[in-house]
Design an enzyme around this catalytic site. Structure first.
Site, PDB file in Angstrom:
ATOM      1  N   HIS A 128       0.837  -1.204   0.000  1.00 42.80           N
ATOM      2  CA  HIS A 128       0.000   0.000   0.000  1.00 42.80           C
ATOM      3  C   HIS A 128       0.873   1.255   0.000  1.00 42.80           C
ATOM      4  O   HIS A 128       1.892   1.296   0.682  1.00 42.80           O
ATOM      5  CB  HIS A 128      -0.913   0.024   1.234  1.00 42.80           C
ATOM      6  N   GLY A 165      -8.111   7.645  -6.687  1.00 51.23           N
ATOM      7  CA  GLY A 165      -9.506   8.043  -6.480  1.00 51.23           C
ATOM      8  C   GLY A 165      -9.851   8.132  -5.002  1.00 51.23           C
ATOM      9  O   GLY A 165     -10.477   9.085  -4.549  1.00 51.23           O
ATOM     10  N   GLU A 166      -9.404   7.139  -4.248  1.00 53.91           N
ATOM     11  CA  GLU A 166      -9.735   7.085  -2.816  1.00 53.91           C
ATOM     12  C   GLU A 166      -9.068   8.230  -2.059  1.00 53.91           C
ATOM     13  O   GLU A 166      -9.702   8.870  -1.214  1.00 53.91           O
ATOM     14  CB  GLU A 166      -9.288   5.731  -2.246  1.00 53.91           C
ATOM     15  N   GLN A 167      -7.805   8.491  -2.367  1.00 50.25           N
ATOM     16  CA  GLN A 167      -7.111   9.586  -1.668  1.00 50.25           C
ATOM     17  C   GLN A 167      -7.734  10.925  -2.052  1.00 50.25           C
ATOM     18  O   GLN A 167      -7.827  11.839  -1.219  1.00 50.25           O
ATOM     19  CB  GLN A 167      -5.607   9.558  -1.975  1.00 50.25           C
ATOM     20  N   CYS A 213      -9.129   3.059   5.361  1.00 46.08           N
ATOM     21  CA  CYS A 213     -10.068   3.137   4.243  1.00 46.08           C
ATOM     22  C   CYS A 213     -10.413   4.623   4.059  1.00 46.08           C
ATOM     23  O   CYS A 213     -11.295   5.152   4.735  1.00 46.08           O
ATOM     24  CB  CYS A 213     -11.304   2.302   4.547  1.00 46.08           C
TER      25      CYS A 213
END
Lengths: 175, 175
Positions: free
Chosen positions: B67, B86-88, B122
């Site tokens: 990760h 996208g998540e960050q 997450c």
């Protein structure tokens, strides 16, 4: 590469250097960082083998499924890893005749249909004739026997990739 | 996505679609192909969780080391996976103030120094204030407690990535 250099690597450096020793499985190198310090580079090689052996059957099958076909779609598309491209080139798979390429593709498909994972062989210790012959013969193996056969090839690939890394490091130290 | 669609995938398709459900660990998706047919998409999700749980401590640490840092070097260099980027972004980590970015970098380094693996959370179920607060608090955890904490975050990331895959497939079927 001296083992002390390996032992001093951060986990990011370690994964950058050893992350593709097992094709597209950086998880394995990343796990082995936990085992530092290594007493020798051989201990690191053994670590890869032990980690692979410790996986369940589906885990071992997973490793195989991260390998590309020999002389397959990825070679044509240019999406092979640097290591795989070099190995397939050394075995003469980048300059097959159309007939040999077709034959290899047929056998690869038949093999995957049979076992549910791709045929893996240490290409640098082979050549296209031996690879074709092995494909033809190994497709008749039992499922578990063939899984073990492929996994032993993965370990040979590992060993040569590790040697390459050490040799490159030795050369760059001499410059 | 109907589970029958999943069950009909070749191993190449399956790894292409699910290969990054666990960040940079296509080995895990590739292993799960062995479990077809799945009776539901939930069974596939459970498969990811079970495979992760079945790994040794060093194997779990290996997953974490695949990760990237949050708001770290890879975000700046543009080398994050599409999913991670996208998540960050959704957690506001792509538009941090210099002070927050510096603080996050310091805490990430301190955390990695402490545990030997990066802080995982997450991001889509969080935001930059909660992430900073979690970094500050979790760095005081015990090693094994924190490993388990990170692994549970990996599972949450998996679940949302699987939902994304199913949602995208549902949309493209409707077009």
């Amino acid at each position: 590469m001296d083992v002390q250099v390996v032992n001093c690597m951060t986990c990011e450096e370690f994964v950058r250097v050893f992350g593709n020793v097992v094709e597209r499985c950086p998880l394995i190198a990343a796990a082995l960082w936990s085992r530092r310090p290594f007493s020798s580079t051989l201990e690191l090689e053994n670590g890869f083998n032990e980690f692979i052996d410790s996986l369940s059957i589906e885990g071992k099958e997973g490793i195989l499924r991260c390998h590309p076909d020999l002389a397959g779609r990825e070679l044509l598309a240019g999406t092979l890893t640097v290591e795989s491209r070099g190995e397939q080139g050394q075995a003469g798979l980048t300059s097959l005749s159309s007939a040999d390429a077709l034959r290899m593709n047929q056998l690869n498909s038949q093999y995957k249909e049979q076992f549910g994972f791709p045929f893996v062989i240490c290409a640098r210790m082979s050549d296209k004739d031996r690879i074709l012959q092995q494909l033809e013969s190994r497709v008749r193996n039992q499922q578990l026997q063939e899984l073990q056969c492929d996994i032993e090839e993965v370990k040979s690939i590992c060993r040569l990739r590790l040697q390459d890394i050490y040799n490159r490091a030795a050369k760059s130290t001499k410059l």
